[in-house]
Design a protein around this motif. Structure first.
Motif, mmCIF file in Angstrom:
data_model
loop_
_atom_site.group_PDB
_atom_site.id
_atom_site.type_symbol
_atom_site.label_atom_id
_atom_site.label_comp_id
_atom_site.label_asym_id
_atom_site.label_seq_id
_atom_site.Cartn_x
_atom_site.Cartn_y
_atom_site.Cartn_z
ATOM 1 N N VAL A 175 0.839 -1.197 0.000
ATOM 2 C CA VAL A 175 0.000 0.000 0.000
ATOM 3 C C VAL A 175 0.874 1.247 0.000
ATOM 4 N N ARG A 176 1.897 1.239 0.886
ATOM 5 C CA ARG A 176 2.806 2.385 0.924
ATOM 6 C C ARG A 176 3.535 2.539 -0.410
ATOM 7 N N GLU A 177 3.964 1.386 -0.964
ATOM 8 C CA GLU A 177 4.686 1.429 -2.226
ATOM 9 C C GLU A 177 3.775 1.946 -3.337
ATOM 10 N N SER B 125 4.492 4.984 -5.362
ATOM 11 C CA SER B 125 4.631 4.840 -6.806
ATOM 12 C C SER B 125 3.619 5.706 -7.531
ATOM 13 N N ASN B 126 2.425 5.913 -6.930
ATOM 14 C CA ASN B 126 1.455 6.816 -7.542
ATOM 15 C C ASN B 126 1.990 8.244 -7.563
ATOM 16 N N GLU B 127 2.598 8.648 -6.439
ATOM 17 C CA GLU B 127 3.190 9.992 -6.396
ATOM 18 C C GLU B 127 4.320 10.110 -7.423
ATOM 19 N N VAL B 128 5.146 9.075 -7.472
ATOM 20 C CA VAL B 128 6.244 9.070 -8.444
ATOM 21 C C VAL B 128 5.677 9.061 -9.856
ATOM 22 N N GLY B 129 4.634 8.259 -10.065
ATOM 23 C CA GLY B 129 4.011 8.194 -11.379
ATOM 24 C C GLY B 129 3.422 9.530 -11.800
ATOM 25 N N GLU B 130 2.752 10.198 -10.844
ATOM 26 C CA GLU B 130 2.192 11.515 -11.163
ATOM 27 C C GLU B 130 3.300 12.502 -11.499
ATOM 28 N N ARG B 131 4.367 12.467 -10.709
ATOM 29 C CA ARG B 131 5.491 13.371 -10.970
ATOM 30 C C ARG B 131 6.118 13.072 -12.328
ATOM 31 N N LEU B 132 6.269 11.783 -12.644
ATOM 32 C CA LEU B 132 6.825 11.404 -13.939
ATOM 33 C C LEU B 132 5.908 11.834 -15.086
ATOM 34 N N CYS B 133 4.599 11.716 -14.874
ATOM 35 C CA CYS B 133 3.652 12.161 -15.906
ATOM 36 C C CYS B 133 3.756 13.667 -16.132
ATOM 37 N N GLN B 134 3.899 14.414 -15.027
ATOM 38 C CA GLN B 134 4.059 15.868 -15.157
ATOM 39 C C GLN B 134 5.344 16.200 -15.914
#
Length: 182
Positions: free
Chosen positions: A83-85, A89-98
């Motif tokens: 869950v933490r990952e 990973s969602n935060e990282v994914g959002e940042r990568l998408c930006q």
């Protein structure tokens, strides 16, 4: 002389550091190759030189080994860690998408600039072609004008010569006083 024990510390001299890196990299890649051949292991090594150049060795390939490693790592995590990952990973994914969208915008702007520069270059080539064509068309007229000018100069030169000598081909006799005979 044989092998000697060296002190493990960072090499200060940049030239020596590069040479040491190169030799050690070669040795490490040889050992990884031996391990993969003798044991059938899947090996991947990725490293950056002191000059920030990437180097890699892998058997069968870096992508295959990295994917296998990452899949196993994800499976071995407990549910709470998952869950933490996932949140991380969602935060990282959002940042990568930006970042990706920002890069796409920059790429599109550069593409537009390149297209505009190509159009300007074509226009400039077309104008140069038309100027060259005009010069080529005016070239015979210019040649005629120069020929007429050269002919006029030759005529003027001949006129000057004629002014000096009254008759061409007849030698000038000195004028002498004739004595009368009585």
């Amino acid at each position: 002389m044989g092998r000697r024990r060296i002190e493990i510390a960072e090499v200060k001299n940049p030239n020596t550091k590069l040479v040491t890196f190169s030799k050690r990299r070669t040795g490490l890649f040889k050992k990884a190759n031996e391990l993969s051949v003798l044991c059938g292991a899947e090996v991947a090594i990725v490293m950056f030189s002191p000059g920030q150049k990437p180097y890699s060795y892998a058997h069968p390939s870096v992508d295959v080994v990295a994917d296998k490693y990452l899949r196993r790592k994800r499976r071995s995590n407990v549910v709470g860690a998952n869950v933490r990952e996932n949140n991380a990973s969602n935060e990282v994914g959002e940042r990568l998408c930006q970042e990706l969208s920002a890069v796409e915008v920059l790429t599109e702007e550069e593409h537009k600039k390149a297209t505009e520069l190509e159009m300007r270059e074509k226009e400039q080539e077309a104008s140069q072609f038309s100027q060259n064509k005009e010069l080529l068309q005016s070239s015979p007229a210019l040649q005629r004008m120069v020929k007429d000018y050269v002919d006029a100069m030759e005529v003027s030169e001949c006129m000057l010569l004629l002014a000096k000598e009254a008759v061409i081909g007849v030698p000038n006799r000195p004028i002498t006083k004739r004595r009368r005979r009585n």
